[in-house]
Design an enzyme around this catalytic site. Structure first.
Site, PDB file in Angstrom:
ATOM      1  N   ASP A  32     -15.263   1.674  -8.308  1.00  0.00           N
ATOM      2  CA  ASP A  32     -16.284   1.263  -7.333  1.00  0.00           C
ATOM      3  C   ASP A  32     -17.287   2.394  -7.179  1.00  0.00           C
ATOM      4  O   ASP A  32     -16.956   3.562  -7.410  1.00  0.00           O
ATOM      5  CB  ASP A  32     -15.599   0.980  -5.972  1.00  0.00           C
ATOM      6  CG  ASP A  32     -16.387   0.019  -5.107  1.00  0.00           C
ATOM      7  OD1 ASP A  32     -17.511   0.367  -4.710  1.00  0.00           O
ATOM      8  OD2 ASP A  32     -15.886  -1.089  -4.830  1.00  0.00           O
ATOM      9  N   TYR A 146     -28.841 -13.322  -6.934  1.00  0.00           N
ATOM     10  CA  TYR A 146     -27.379 -13.412  -6.908  1.00  0.00           C
ATOM     11  C   TYR A 146     -26.913 -14.617  -7.729  1.00  0.00           C
ATOM     12  O   TYR A 146     -26.059 -14.495  -8.615  1.00  0.00           O
ATOM     13  CB  TYR A 146     -26.929 -13.534  -5.460  1.00  0.00           C
ATOM     14  CG  TYR A 146     -25.437 -13.609  -5.238  1.00  0.00           C
ATOM     15  CD1 TYR A 146     -24.618 -12.512  -5.477  1.00  0.00           C
ATOM     16  CD2 TYR A 146     -24.844 -14.772  -4.731  1.00  0.00           C
ATOM     17  CE1 TYR A 146     -23.247 -12.567  -5.233  1.00  0.00           C
ATOM     18  CE2 TYR A 146     -23.480 -14.842  -4.480  1.00  0.00           C
ATOM     19  CZ  TYR A 146     -22.685 -13.732  -4.729  1.00  0.00           C
ATOM     20  OH  TYR A 146     -21.335 -13.796  -4.490  1.00  0.00           O
TER      21      TYR A 146
HETATM   22  P1  NAD Z   1     -18.048  -6.511  -1.091  1.00  0.00           P
HETATM   23  O1  NAD Z   1     -19.482  -6.121  -0.948  1.00  0.00           O
HETATM   24  O2  NAD Z   1     -17.132  -6.186   0.040  1.00  0.00           O
HETATM   25  O3  NAD Z   1     -17.422  -5.880  -2.397  1.00  0.00           O
HETATM   26  C1  NAD Z   1     -18.150  -5.638  -3.563  1.00  0.00           C
HETATM   27  C2  NAD Z   1     -17.747  -4.271  -4.079  1.00  0.00           C
HETATM   28  O4  NAD Z   1     -18.427  -4.030  -5.320  1.00  0.00           O
HETATM   29  C3  NAD Z   1     -18.147  -3.132  -3.133  1.00  0.00           C
HETATM   30  O5  NAD Z   1     -17.055  -2.271  -2.918  1.00  0.00           O
HETATM   31  C4  NAD Z   1     -19.266  -2.416  -3.898  1.00  0.00           C
HETATM   32  O6  NAD Z   1     -19.371  -1.057  -3.555  1.00  0.00           O
HETATM   33  C5  NAD Z   1     -18.884  -2.682  -5.340  1.00  0.00           C
HETATM   34  N1  NAD Z   1     -19.991  -2.587  -6.291  1.00  0.00           N
HETATM   35  C6  NAD Z   1     -21.176  -3.261  -6.256  1.00  0.00           C
HETATM   36  N2  NAD Z   1     -21.945  -2.914  -7.296  1.00  0.00           N
HETATM   37  C7  NAD Z   1     -21.225  -2.010  -8.039  1.00  0.00           C
HETATM   38  C8  NAD Z   1     -21.470  -1.291  -9.239  1.00  0.00           C
HETATM   39  N3  NAD Z   1     -22.615  -1.437  -9.906  1.00  0.00           N
HETATM   40  N4  NAD Z   1     -20.500  -0.476  -9.703  1.00  0.00           N
HETATM   41  C9  NAD Z   1     -19.327  -0.344  -9.052  1.00  0.00           C
HETATM   42  N5  NAD Z   1     -19.030  -0.990  -7.898  1.00  0.00           N
HETATM   43  C10 NAD Z   1     -19.980  -1.813  -7.400  1.00  0.00           C
HETATM   44  O7  NAD Z   1     -18.020  -8.078  -1.391  1.00  0.00           O
HETATM   45  P2  NAD Z   1     -16.787  -9.092  -1.526  1.00  0.00           P
HETATM   46  O8  NAD Z   1     -16.945 -10.154  -0.515  1.00  0.00           O
HETATM   47  O9  NAD Z   1     -15.511  -8.336  -1.610  1.00  0.00           O
HETATM   48  O10 NAD Z   1     -17.109  -9.763  -2.939  1.00  0.00           O
HETATM   49  C11 NAD Z   1     -16.427  -9.349  -4.119  1.00  0.00           C
HETATM   50  C12 NAD Z   1     -16.774 -10.261  -5.275  1.00  0.00           C
HETATM   51  O11 NAD Z   1     -16.431 -11.618  -4.967  1.00  0.00           O
HETATM   52  C13 NAD Z   1     -18.279 -10.276  -5.619  1.00  0.00           C
HETATM   53  O12 NAD Z   1     -18.410 -10.336  -7.014  1.00  0.00           O
HETATM   54  C14 NAD Z   1     -18.770 -11.552  -4.975  1.00  0.00           C
HETATM   55  O13 NAD Z   1     -19.886 -12.067  -5.646  1.00  0.00           O
HETATM   56  C15 NAD Z   1     -17.557 -12.457  -5.117  1.00  0.00           C
HETATM   57  N6  NAD Z   1     -17.557 -13.523  -4.091  1.00  0.00           N
HETATM   58  C16 NAD Z   1     -17.182 -13.267  -2.808  1.00  0.00           C
HETATM   59  C17 NAD Z   1     -17.198 -14.299  -1.861  1.00  0.00           C
HETATM   60  C18 NAD Z   1     -16.742 -14.084  -0.438  1.00  0.00           C
HETATM   61  O14 NAD Z   1     -16.733 -15.045   0.349  1.00  0.00           O
HETATM   62  N7  NAD Z   1     -16.305 -12.906  -0.024  1.00  0.00           N
HETATM   63  C19 NAD Z   1     -17.645 -15.560  -2.234  1.00  0.00           C
HETATM   64  C20 NAD Z   1     -18.062 -15.772  -3.549  1.00  0.00           C
HETATM   65  C21 NAD Z   1     -17.989 -14.751  -4.474  1.00  0.00           C
END
Ligand code: NAD
Ligand code: UDP
Length: 312
Positions: A32, A146
């Protein structure tokens, strides 16, 4: 049990995945760059046997020493506010980050899973959303950064599967909530809970008639694990089909917290989907999976978590 690389592992979902993989006896490499995640989410894992953390931006070449059996690409801003503030990083992590993580999976002979989203269906014209629906996405609207990154990520994943024979999985995640969401990430669950706990007005966008279907995090993580261990290559929805309007959701949280503040209506963000509900027939049949945690129970756990954050 196999060694898993989890990108975005310090985020909301990624940190819960790290917990589950460790609990099931896997080694975990969490990667991360903390762009929207936090060391706080994984601090309980530092020093634990089988856990390694690598701070790295996954849009750049990824080097991991030794064998890797699973790659789960979860890195990406996920809240509408985050991806509006970081549009280029969002596009890059969905495109370049997916390319780099797929390349690593190919080199290591690892099984690969991409975190896709219900946003690939855009503002859907089919309800509930089934995996064979191609979606209604505005590529040039604010959410396009996105939605299109994730659609590209799915296409890239299928190309690596078809052309390079990588063993891939695609999960389409619907709105998920729970502990370790960022209190100010702008998503509706932390926003409403924080407002209710502070007895501040609840900010409902539009007239609140748009619908969402909320899944508690432990249910989602179990579904993802089962999908990874299955043989299904094509996209699979994981989420909770119990649907409600955003206004009903605000009132539910208000009642659970005991807030007396009013509900305030604000303009509806551009391209905000009007309806969303997963058809989970495929996951039920294929993975013998369905959500178990009722909304009030999941919300109570999440409210307890945010109560500590608000008091801090
Ligand atoms: P979040 O923002 O809490 O987690 C995303 C993580 O990715 C963060 O820790 C961030 O620092 C890291 N990150 C982003 N860009 C990066 C990079 N270039 N290099 C390294 N690390 C990087 O979000 P989340 O809710 O935990 O979502 C996680 C995944 O699940 C995402 O891909 C999101 O699109 C997908 N998702 C989540 C939901 C939801 O309801 N939470 C719904 C649909 C899809
Ligand atoms: N929403 C709201 N008030 C807020 C934050 C969000 O009414 O303070 C609405 C938003 O317009 C959307 C729904 O809640 O209709 C879910 O928003 P979220 O940002 O959680 O995720 P989305 O499902 O839109 O990706």
């Amino acid at each position: 049990m196999g060694r898993a690389l989890i990108t975005g592992g310090a985020g909301f979902l990624g940190s819960h995945l790290c917990d589950l993989f460790l609990a099931r006896g896997h080694e975990v490499i969490c990667m991360d760059n903390f762009i929207t995640g936090s060391p706080e989410n994984i601090k309980h894992l530092f020093g634990r046997d089988g856990f390694t953390f690598i701070k790295h931006d996954v849009t750049n070449y990824i080097y991991v020493d030794g064998h890797v059996d699973y790659v789960l690409h979860f890195a990406s801003p996920a809240s509408p506010i985050d991806y509006l503030e970081k549009p280029i990083q969002t596009l890059k992590v969905g495109s370049l980050g997916t390319h780099k993580t797929l390349g690593l999976a190919k080199d290591k002979g690892a099984r690969y899973l991409i975190a896709s989203t219900s946003e690939v269906y855009g503002d859907p014209l089919i309800h509930p959303q089934k995996e064979d629906y191609w979606g209604n996405v505005n590529p040039v609207g604010p959410r396009g950064v996105y939605d299109e990154a994730k659609r590209f990520a799915e296409a890239m994943t299928m190309a690596y599967h078809r052309f390079h024979g990588v063993n891939t999985r695609i999960v389409r995640i619907f709105n998920t909530y729970g502990e370790r969401m960022r209190i100010n990430d702008g998503r509706v669950v932390p926003a409403f809970i924080a407002q209710a706990l502070r007895n501040e007005p609840m900010t409902v966008f539009g007239d609140g008639s748009q619908t969402r279907s909320f899944c508690y995090v432990s249910d989602l993580i179990e579904g993802i694990y089962r999908l990874l261990m299955s043989e299904e290559v094509f996209p699979t929805n994981i989420g909770n089909p119990s649907e409600m309007t955003v206004l009903q959701f605000a009132e539910r949280i208000k009642a659970l917290v005991g807030s007396t503040a009013p509900i305030e209506f604000r303009p509806l963000p551009e391209d905000d989907p009007k309806i969303r509900r997963p058809d989970i027939g495929k996951a039920r049949k294929l993975l013998d999976w369905e959500p178990r945690v009722p909304l009030d129970e999941g919300l109570k756990r999440t409210i307890d978590y945010f109560r500590r954050k608000v008091l801090d």
